[in-house]
Design an enzyme around this catalytic site. Sequence first.
Site, PDB file in Angstrom:
ATOM      1  N   VAL A  18      37.948  45.368  40.940  1.00  0.00           N
ATOM      2  CA  VAL A  18      39.233  44.842  41.417  1.00  0.00           C
ATOM      3  C   VAL A  18      40.224  45.007  40.266  1.00  0.00           C
ATOM      4  O   VAL A  18      39.847  45.017  39.087  1.00  0.00           O
ATOM      5  CB  VAL A  18      39.155  43.358  41.829  1.00  0.00           C
ATOM      6  CG1 VAL A  18      38.293  43.189  43.059  1.00  0.00           C
ATOM      7  CG2 VAL A  18      38.659  42.500  40.680  1.00  0.00           C
ATOM      8  N   SER A  19      41.505  45.134  40.600  1.00  0.00           N
ATOM      9  CA  SER A  19      42.523  45.269  39.556  1.00  0.00           C
ATOM     10  C   SER A  19      43.486  44.092  39.537  1.00  0.00           C
ATOM     11  O   SER A  19      44.019  43.724  38.512  1.00  0.00           O
ATOM     12  CB  SER A  19      43.324  46.561  39.747  1.00  0.00           C
ATOM     13  OG  SER A  19      43.923  46.582  41.032  1.00  0.00           O
TER      14      SER A  19
END
Length: 529
Positions: free
Chosen positions: A10-11
């Site tokens: 995830v960012s």
Amino acid sequence: MKTADLYIRVSTDEQADKGYSQRDQEERLKRYCHYSGIQVRHVIFEDFSAKSFKRPAWQNLLITLKKQPNKTQFVLFTKWDRFSRNAGDAYQMINILKHLNVEPQAIEQPLDLSIPENKIMLAVYLASPEVENDRRALNTFNGMRRAVKEGRLMGCAPKGYLNKITEDGRKYIAVDQTLAPIIKAAFEEIARGRYTVSDIWRKAVDDGLNCAQNSFWKMIHNPVYCGRILVKAYKDEPEQIVEGKHEAIVSVTTFNKIQELINGKSASRTTFVASDEIPLRGFLICPLCGRHLTASASKSKTGRRYHYYHCYKKCTFRHRADHTNELFVQQLSRYIVNTSAAEVFRKKVEREFAKPSAGNHKSEIQTLSAQVAEANEKIKKARESYLSGAFDEVDFKEVKLSNEKKVLHLEDRIFELLRNRETVDHNKMIDNILRLFNRLVEYYKFMGSEGKRDLLSSMYPEKIVFDGAEVRTPRINEVVARMYQINSGLDVKKERLSEKKSRQPLKVTPQGLLTQTKAKKGKIKNIDL
């Protein structure tokens, strides 16, 4: 039984709303492995952008795959945008994994990479997130550029300002009341052109500004401090400076003056900064060779430092700084104005200020206004030449931009002059001057090194001679000299009558002053008359 490493990335926290949370990805990947009969070896969690493969967790996984070959057959992830958002880098990484006998696979977008036609779908899967990223970045850039054009500073606030948020969530910058006075004083001192930028930076650091010298140089070039923001050139749009919505720390005139000094368009005379122990450095003349005395400190065996005024290597003159400073204070004690002299001085100054031309910038404003009209006329002629075909677009924009900057600079100067035309309390100013002269020694002792040097420069247009026993100066400032001539005339009128009857030549130097004559060997000979 086949083995796989699960890659979960995830960012941002917002991706959890789209079903990209780490727990959700882990659950779906493990369920897929359970029904497909694949053994899970490692679960790798990543919280990093997929713009490139320079991600900590991915790099560690790659090192493990190279050190332990043939231990795993798959690297599984939910979708191809979890793998990469850069198509070029993705193809390169797929080839690296292929040489390691590892197959990357998205469980929700499965592709058999051994089939050539599937490469078309792979290109779609890899290009889509890259296009999405580029579009998001372009929208963000355009939005930020529009905000800058409207006068809002984007990003982290520079030193002297603080990032703030209003109640409705709107971000802005506010003046830092702790650092702003230090920065303002530094800008104003640079604009005076008396000291070098390095000396002023050191003084600002001593006052509490935590800033490297390179950062300080960038600071004095930044128009944010005068209430404006630089909009950089982009495509066909030229570079421009817009009015900011934040509060300025320094005036536009001060900022422009600094740029002129730095760019060499305005002459300046800088000097050095002396410490409090040697305020007379640079003002004294060596009695032996006539050169300027410098000063330095010597360290004793006990660690104590003693300051000396001395000449250069070829000359032997050297004297204690504290003793010399005390002798100079005694010299200043002679300058005391009595009440009668003060009244004469007051009336004289009031008559000068009463004249219509006193403190009037009308002529300068007229000159600046004429220059504004001339610059606007150049823009008008350039536009006519462009429309007639004599100028091309590049030449027209260059002439227009340069003259618009000139007009902006001149209008700022006119505004500053108009603002400074407010009525000045002359009586208060005269009272301050007389108070300074009456308590000259007290003020001198209280001043720092910079204040003492300003006082010396204003009082003594010539250098001071020090012979080791006495501090003398051949001439003082004309205004100070006239003031004390008034004082002398009111106090010693009878003595003047007796002086007129004296048979001594009129051109003899009064007692207590020092005349300098050249000796045969180039040294200055002191004659005390």
